[in-house]
Design a protein around this motif. Structure first.
Motif, short mmCIF file in Angstrom:
data_model
loop_
_atom_site.label_atom_id
_atom_site.label_comp_id
_atom_site.label_asym_id
_atom_site.label_seq_id
_atom_site.Cartn_x
_atom_site.Cartn_y
_atom_site.Cartn_z
N VAL A 157 0.04 0.05 6.43
CA VAL A 157 1.23 0.46 7.18
C VAL A 157 2.47 0.17 6.31
O VAL A 157 2.42 -0.70 5.44
CB VAL A 157 1.33 -0.30 8.53
CG1 VAL A 157 1.66 -1.78 8.32
CG2 VAL A 157 2.33 0.35 9.46
N ASP A 190 0.84 -1.20 0.00
CA ASP A 190 0.00 0.00 0.00
C ASP A 190 0.87 1.25 0.00
O ASP A 190 0.55 2.24 -0.68
CB ASP A 190 -0.98 0.00 1.18
CG ASP A 190 -0.33 -0.34 2.50
OD1 ASP A 190 0.58 -1.19 2.53
OD2 ASP A 190 -0.72 0.25 3.52
N HIS A 221 -0.97 -5.86 -1.32
CA HIS A 221 -0.90 -6.34 0.06
C HIS A 221 -1.18 -5.11 0.94
O HIS A 221 -0.26 -4.40 1.34
CB HIS A 221 0.49 -6.89 0.39
CG HIS A 221 0.95 -8.01 -0.49
ND1 HIS A 221 1.65 -9.10 -0.01
CD2 HIS A 221 0.83 -8.23 -1.84
CE1 HIS A 221 1.95 -9.93 -1.00
NE2 HIS A 221 1.47 -9.41 -2.12
N ASN A 270 -1.74 -3.63 4.08
CA ASN A 270 -1.72 -3.77 5.54
C ASN A 270 -1.86 -2.41 6.22
O ASN A 270 -1.74 -2.28 7.43
CB ASN A 270 -0.45 -4.49 6.00
CG ASN A 270 0.81 -3.83 5.47
OD1 ASN A 270 0.74 -2.78 4.83
ND2 ASN A 270 1.95 -4.44 5.73
#
Ligand SMILES: Cc1ncc(C[n+]2csc(CCOP(=O)(O)OP(=O)(O)O)c2C)c(N)n1
Ligand code: SF4
Ligand SMILES: [Mg+2]
Lengths: 278, 551
Positions: free
Chosen positions: A121, A91, A117, A119
């Protein structure tokens, strides 16, 4: 088909990336049975925890740089359209560093598959907020909490012209494998947004286990798809939108293949003679 | 005019008045006359208005630069008149547009605008046709021949163009007719710009896909190839930005396509991270850097060699880089081909250094595609494949998909298979492999032409890139005897060719003398430096006097 490698796995125990890798392994096997052989199925990856999937899978491809792996696979595809290409991005990687490439790949309907993916963060750089982190996220660069509202990537990407958009969850391996297969089989730009808990910096397992809900039917209009993407609770997983549209490389040069049809030296000399008074 | 004399034609006017096109037509006329010719266009970064001029110099035999002193000037407006009328040679002719330039001025007035208005709608573009007509009349081209030229060069609204040309021809005073008669020469040539030569050179060597984002003065490579995708069977792609450009090119190289990218300094700066990626993944890609006057946005349509150190040091980290700087349009063709060959042979990025003067000036050239290099590469035979196999020469064979073997290219430091590593001995081993490749490359460079030496003797002038053309013409213009040493490859620097030189007069277009610094560092050459950094290429006569002051 053995897809593992000798690389030491360094994801944190419990990381959502394991689920993604298991699902992709399953998807690759299914694709192979359906005629997309490993010999022509390529991957690339961005830089982040997500990117390590490149080392862990015996799949040909290119471990790119942060934010740019979408451009990498676009290059592969346009050079040899017989290849099927997937890219695994983060991200931070794809919605921060490389957002332009996602939007433009969608806009031109590049025939590639993007697996995000998400997440929410920056894992590998120890937990900073990303474009999808909720407001108030505390990380090393925002100790008092991030002051920015998150981006809604699916709504933006749908608006940009993507022809296949789906969401899944790393905790639902069969569902995710199915989404990846559908995305790869889709002719044109496809993106699978994967809700991925990061146990170390953003543990969202409980939240997702509570809120994730299967989307029973694919919305039949872009407007409905965008409204569905806007819903925060429940978090729908499934295909949000799929439509057929001419793909980039065919619009550009028709049915050719630059690598396969590359002209030999003699033919190039002939064409030079026609062009110049030599 | 005498056979060995240089004849110069200058046209000045507003953007949109076909000034540049008039220069192109003049080039084609001289080329068909078997003469050598050189065209330099001077234009600001705007689309309409402003002030443009084109200068075309021609000689029966050899010419490598335009001259600022002209035999025939055609000036469309007041501003062009004010700026250029003083450039006329003593025996030269100034023709001006009497509709725009005031009365009582020196020269021959022709009401070019009044005539153009009789042939609407494209009255502005008609002005260029008028300038070509004046040239034709002055050098002794008949009205019938001129009509053929116009048919060929101005096919849109061709009849109006011909009628307009006839009208202008009638208005030209008889003392101008044939006054500047030009002899025919004996050469068969093509007219190419440096950018066209770069595109065609790479094409001849195997180019499959060119990726670029528009940036002057590199843009015409993109336009040229995009305009020839069908007849040359090549792909030209204009993505969202230079970062996409470079990464797509690397991805395409992974799939086996011969790729090239191009931009000016700003765009190359955006590509730098990927230049390094190409070094690490051993991706063969040619990067064209066509410099403009900098830094930053700088002066987009003017020339400078201010990016030399930038060009030499593209990309972070240690890996082999190949940097070539051709010194003429013709050399650009062969070196572009050779550079594509080298990057494939050694699987590493290369930079083709051009600048506005070389990229956009036109020259009459002789191109022999049989002599162009061909990009071949070491390819994997059979059996288990490892992308980064350690070999004696540092070069690992290539294999392209589709393949049952696993092919992994990796931006992280990697092992032979291409899997990421941080093991001490593997890091060192891969550095050694890339260093070995650099040694192999350097040894190979000793077998090809890396330095041109013109007129061996004394004194020694060192120059490179587009300035080579100015220097060679200055020596002819000033009747100066001097050796010109011009390295074509700047990295790996061909030190082996510099053994005999301790001192030199260095000539370059930068304000700080970057080339002189390079020569000092690499070849221990002490130098005096002649620089120019006002965005304009050297005028051969002006440069000749500056050389004479020093030697
Ligand atoms: C140009 C560049 N900037 C910064 C970095 C450092 N960096 C490596 S991974 C990363 C963030 C990764 O976040 P994300 O893409 O979300 O991946 P995750 O680790 O969460 O899977 C950053 C900033 C880099 N490698 N390259
Ligand atoms: S930091 Fe987070 S994303 Fe990275 S491996 Fe650990 S759990 Fe997974
Ligand atoms: Mg992340």
């Amino acid at each position: 088909m053995e897809l593992g490698t000798y690389a030491e796995n360094t994801w944190c125990p419990g990381c959502g990336n394991f689920g993604i890798m298991n699902a992709v392994t399953r998807a690759v096997k299914i694709l192979s049975e359906r005629g997309v052989g490993a010999d022509r199925l390529m991957m690339s990856a961005g830089i982040g925890c997500h990117g390590k999937i490149f080392d862990y899978l015996r799949i040909s491809g290119f471990y790119s740089i942060h934010g740019r792996s979408i451009a990498t696979v676009e290059g592969m595809k346009v050079a040899n359209p017989d290849l099927k290409v997937m890219t695994f991005v983060g991200d931070g990687d794809a919605y921060g560093e490389g957002l332009a490439h996602v939007l433009f790949a969608a806009k031109r309907n590049a025939d590639i598959t993007v697996v995000v993916h998400d997440n929410k963060v920056y894992g590998l750089t120890t937990g900073q907020f990303t474009p999808t982190s909720k407001k108030g996220f505390k990380g090393g660069s925002t100790p008092e909490g991030s002051v920015e509202d998150p981006l809604n990537p699916l709504a933006v990407i749908l608006e940009t012209g993507a022809t296949f958009v789906a969401r899944s969850y790393s905790g639902k391996i069969a569902h995710l494998a199915d989404m990846v297969v559908k995305a790869v089989e889709h002719e044109g730009f496809s993106l699978v947004e994967v809700l991925q808990p990061c146990v170390t910096y953003n543990d969202t397992y409980r939240l997702y286990n509570e809120q994730v809900k299967i989307l029973e039917e694919t919305p039949d209009t872009l407007e409905k798809a965008i409204s569905t993407a806007r819903i925060q609770n429940p978090l729908y997983i499934g295909v949000f939108y799929q439509v057929e549209k001419p793909v980039y490389h065919k619009e550009l040069y028709g049915g050719g293949n630059p690598v396969r049809d590359s002209l030999r030296r003699e033919e190039r000399i002939n064409r030079m003679r026609n062009l110049l008074p030599i | 005019m005498k056979k060995d004399e240089v004849f110069t034609y200058l046209v000045g006017g507003k953007a949109g008045e076909g000034v540049k096109k008039a220069g192109t037509v003049a080039m084609n006329m001289f080329s068909r006359m078997g003469r050598a010719a050189f065209e330099m266009d001077d234009y600001p970064s705007l689309i309409r208005g402003g002030h443009n001029f084109t200068v075309v110099s021609t000689a029966a035999d050899v010419i490598t630069s335009h001259y600022m002193k002209a035999d025939l000037l055609v000036l469309h407006d007041e501003r062009s008149y004010a700026e250029h009328q003083s450039q006329v040679k003593p025996e030269g002719i100034v023709v001006y547009n009497s509709d725009e330039v005031g009365e009582d001025v020196r020269g021959i007035g022709i009401p070019m605008t009044t005539e153009a208005r009789k042939y609407p709608p494209n009255t502005m573009l008609r002005m260029g046709v008028g300038s070509v007509t004046v040239l034709a009349a002055a050098i002794g081209v008949s009205l019938d021949q001129l009509e053929d030229i116009i048919r060929m060069e101005y096919p849109r609204e061709v009849e109006k163009n011909i009628d307009y040309a006839r009208a202008v021809y009638e208005l030209i005073p008889s003392e101008v007719m044939g006054k500047l008669h030009l002899e025919r020469g004996e050469h068969t040539s093509s007219v190419l710009t440096g950018n066209q030569a770069a595109a065609l050179g790479a094409y001849s060597a195997g180019l499959d896909i060119y990726f670029a984002y528009p940036m002057t003065p590199s843009t015409s490579i993109l336009h040229f190839l995009a305009g020839h995708t069908k007849d040359l069977q090549v792909v030209a792609i204009h993505p969202e930005n230079e970062i996409a450009v470079a990464n797509m090119a690397v991805g395409a190289a992974f799939a086996g396509a011969k790729t090239m990218v191009g931009s000016s300094g700003g765009g190359l700066a955006l590509m730098e991270e990927t230049y390094s990626l190409a070094g690490m993944t051993e991706a063969p890609v040619v990067f064209v850097l066509s410099s403009r006057s900098g830094p930053s946005t700088g002066v987009p349509t003017y020339t400078e060699q201010g990016d030399l150190h930038f060009a030499l040091n593209q990309g972070h980290g240690e890996f082999p880089r190949i940097v070539a700087a051709p010194g003429s349009v013709e050399e650009t063709y062969y070196v572009a081909a050779e550079l594509l060959m080298l990057v494939w042979k050694f699987q590493t990025p290369g930079t083709l250094v051009l600048d506005k003067h070389l990229s956009e000036s036109s020259h009459t050239v002789t191109i022999d595609p049989e002599r162009a290099a061909w990009a071949d590469f070491s390819s994997h035979g059979s059996g288990e494949y490892k992308r980064y196999t350690i070999t004696d020469d540092g070069i690992s064979p290539l294999l392209f998909p589709p393949s049952s073997e696993v092919i992994k290219w990796n931006s992280y430091e990697h092992d032979e298979l291409g899997i990421t590593t941080d093991k001490a001995e593997r890091i060192a081993a891969m550095h050694d492999k890339r260093k070995k490749k650099l040694e192999t490359l350097t040894a190979y460079m000793k077998t090809i032409t890396t330095v041109n030496v013109y007129n061996p003797g004394y004194p020694v002038i060192m120059t490179y890139g587009s300035t080579t053309m100015s220097v060679l013409e200055a020596l002819r213009a000033g009747d100066i005897d001097a050796t010109v040493v011009q390295p074509v490859y700047l990295r790996p620097f061909p030190v082996w060719e510099f053994a005999g030189y301790d001192t030199a007069l260095v000539i370059e277009q930068s304000s700080t003398g970057q080339f002189a610094t390079l020569l000092k560092e690499k070849a221990r050459v002490d130098s005096e430096v002649i620089t120019k950094y006002d965005g304009r290429p050297f005028d051969p006569q002006e440069l000749a006097s500056r050389i004479k002051e020093v030697v």
